[in-house]
Design an enzyme around this catalytic site. Sequence first.
Site, PDB file in Angstrom:
ATOM      1  CG  LEU A 161       8.638   2.567   4.464  1.00 10.94           C
ATOM      2  CD1 LEU A 161       8.272   1.309   3.683  1.00 10.94           C
ATOM      3  CD2 LEU A 161       7.407   3.394   4.723  1.00 10.94           C
TER       4      LEU A 161
ATOM      5  NE  ARG B 159       7.098   4.038  -0.003  1.00 15.04           N
ATOM      6  CZ  ARG B 159       6.953   4.891   1.016  1.00 15.04           C
ATOM      7  NH1 ARG B 159       7.998   5.205   1.781  1.00 15.04           N
ATOM      8  NH2 ARG B 159       5.790   5.449   1.269  1.00 15.04           N
TER       9      ARG B 159
ATOM     10  CD  GLU C  47      10.724   2.093  10.095  1.00 16.57           C
ATOM     11  OE1 GLU C  47      10.540   3.004   9.270  1.00 16.57           O
ATOM     12  OE2 GLU C  47      10.541   0.885   9.811  1.00 16.57           O
TER      13      GLU C  47
ATOM     14  CE1 TYR D 222       1.146  -0.207   4.366  1.00 15.04           C
ATOM     15  CE2 TYR D 222       0.125   1.958   4.295  1.00 15.04           C
ATOM     16  CZ  TYR D 222       0.940   1.049   4.924  1.00 15.04           C
ATOM     17  OH  TYR D 222       1.550   1.380   6.108  1.00 15.04           O
TER      18      TYR D 222
ATOM     19  CE  LYS E 116       3.413   3.306   3.063  1.00 16.92           C
ATOM     20  NZ  LYS E 116       3.490   3.485   4.497  1.00 16.92           N
TER      21      LYS E 116
HETATM   22  O1  PSZ Z   1      -1.543   8.634   7.960  1.00 10.94           O
HETATM   23  C1  PSZ Z   1      -0.655   8.054   8.594  1.00 10.94           C
HETATM   24  O2  PSZ Z   1      -0.732   7.827   9.806  1.00 10.94           O
HETATM   25  C2  PSZ Z   1       0.580   7.636   7.884  1.00 10.94           C
HETATM   26  S1  PSZ Z   1       0.861   8.087   6.314  1.00 10.94           S
HETATM   27  C3  PSZ Z   1       2.340   7.294   6.233  1.00 10.94           C
HETATM   28  C4  PSZ Z   1       2.600   6.711   7.402  1.00 10.94           C
HETATM   29  C5  PSZ Z   1       1.598   6.896   8.357  1.00 10.94           C
HETATM   30  N1  PSZ Z   1       3.729   6.000   7.686  1.00 10.94           N
HETATM   31  C6  PSZ Z   1       4.784   5.819   6.769  1.00 10.94           C
HETATM   32  C7  PSZ Z   1       6.007   5.278   7.433  1.00 10.94           C
HETATM   33  C8  PSZ Z   1       5.969   4.038   8.125  1.00 10.94           C
HETATM   34  O3  PSZ Z   1       4.810   3.363   8.224  1.00 10.94           O
HETATM   35  C9  PSZ Z   1       7.144   3.533   8.708  1.00 10.94           C
HETATM   36  C10 PSZ Z   1       7.135   2.253   9.466  1.00 10.94           C
HETATM   37  N2  PSZ Z   1       8.290   4.211   8.587  1.00 10.94           N
HETATM   38  C11 PSZ Z   1       8.356   5.394   7.941  1.00 10.94           C
HETATM   39  C12 PSZ Z   1       7.223   5.964   7.377  1.00 10.94           C
HETATM   40  C13 PSZ Z   1       7.347   7.272   6.648  1.00 10.94           C
HETATM   41  O4  PSZ Z   1       7.284   7.062   5.260  1.00 10.94           O
HETATM   42  P1  PSZ Z   1       6.760   8.190   4.264  1.00 10.94           P
HETATM   43  O5  PSZ Z   1       7.589   9.399   4.529  1.00 10.94           O
HETATM   44  O6  PSZ Z   1       7.000   7.609   2.936  1.00 10.94           O
HETATM   45  O7  PSZ Z   1       5.320   8.415   4.586  1.00 10.94           O
END
Ligand code: PSZ
Length: 287
Positions: A199, A49, A175, A30, A143
């Site tokens: 990620l 990605r 992370e 996703y 992801k």
């Molecule tokens: O709406 C939300 O709560 C969101 S939107 C994206 C996320 C949460 N998380 C992305 C994510 C992640 O799940 C983990 C484990 N590490 C890093 C990130 C950040 O990734 P980007 O910058 O691509 O969203």
Amino acid sequence: MILWNDRLVPRSEAKVDIEDRGYQFGDGVYEVIRVYGGRTFYLQEHLLRLEKCAREIGLPLPWDVSQLAERINQLVEANQLREGTVYLQVTRGAAPRNHAFPESVQPVLIAYTSEAPRPVAMLKDGIRTCTLEDIRWLRCDIKSLNLLGAVLAKQEALERGCKEAILVRNGSVTEGSSSNVFIVKNDTLYTHPANNLILHGITRAIILKCAEEAGIPVKEETFSVDSLYNADEVFITGTTVEVCPVTQVDDRKIGSGTPGPLTRRLQQAFDEQIARQCGCSAEMSGL
Ligand code: PSZ
């Protein structure tokens, strides 16, 4: 309207099969994409990605990146979304339940939009966080729809009065449960290397580029929980949290307990990226 395979349909018309492998096995990938001022932000990077993650799990995407981009932009337009997110997922499809890949199966794609303002209060004041053991699998770079490790960590953090859990594997900070983690020490920026344990965040990559352009030294290296506690500044990055200051980790205040100068500079640089790509200023978003 939502996107359901190759059609835009009202949400109530889309049907999920009880044997969809996303539903039963978390067998899919996703993306969450931000929309500012009616325009998608770094859409191409998110879709590349998605394509890479789908390839990693042997899932053929129904469309290529440019076709997907066109569909996503049509969805945003159809829903007249100005400030919010697009959620997009692709599962391996529906087939009689069996762990192994089905012989012939059609992937199932859905995408929908949600309205969401920028998290102004968090961006201004920062957040409290807690450290937790990283119990996730060893392919956190994919992801995937399997989010139980992240779900349990986030819930534990909320129950401790924190907005995010910072995950620790073998003593090193990996992370956040849904974000990447950065620290600042002696004017150098540190973040975990982009390997299988995190990620590879799109926001992380944007911030690394901004830091480089601003002449801020960057080290993609692992760091310990102690370095996290003793950092001059800490912030997390993510599609919805943007560049969010962390003012407390467990029972330790970070620096003076307020967002630091380098974090502020990078928040500003991030706003400039939004202005450039989406043509809307920070003021328009209420910042
Ligand atoms: O709406 C939300 O709560 C969101 S939107 C994206 C996320 C949460 N998380 C992305 C994510 C992640 O799940 C983990 C484990 N590490 C890093 C990130 C950040 O990734 P980007 O910058 O691509 O969203």
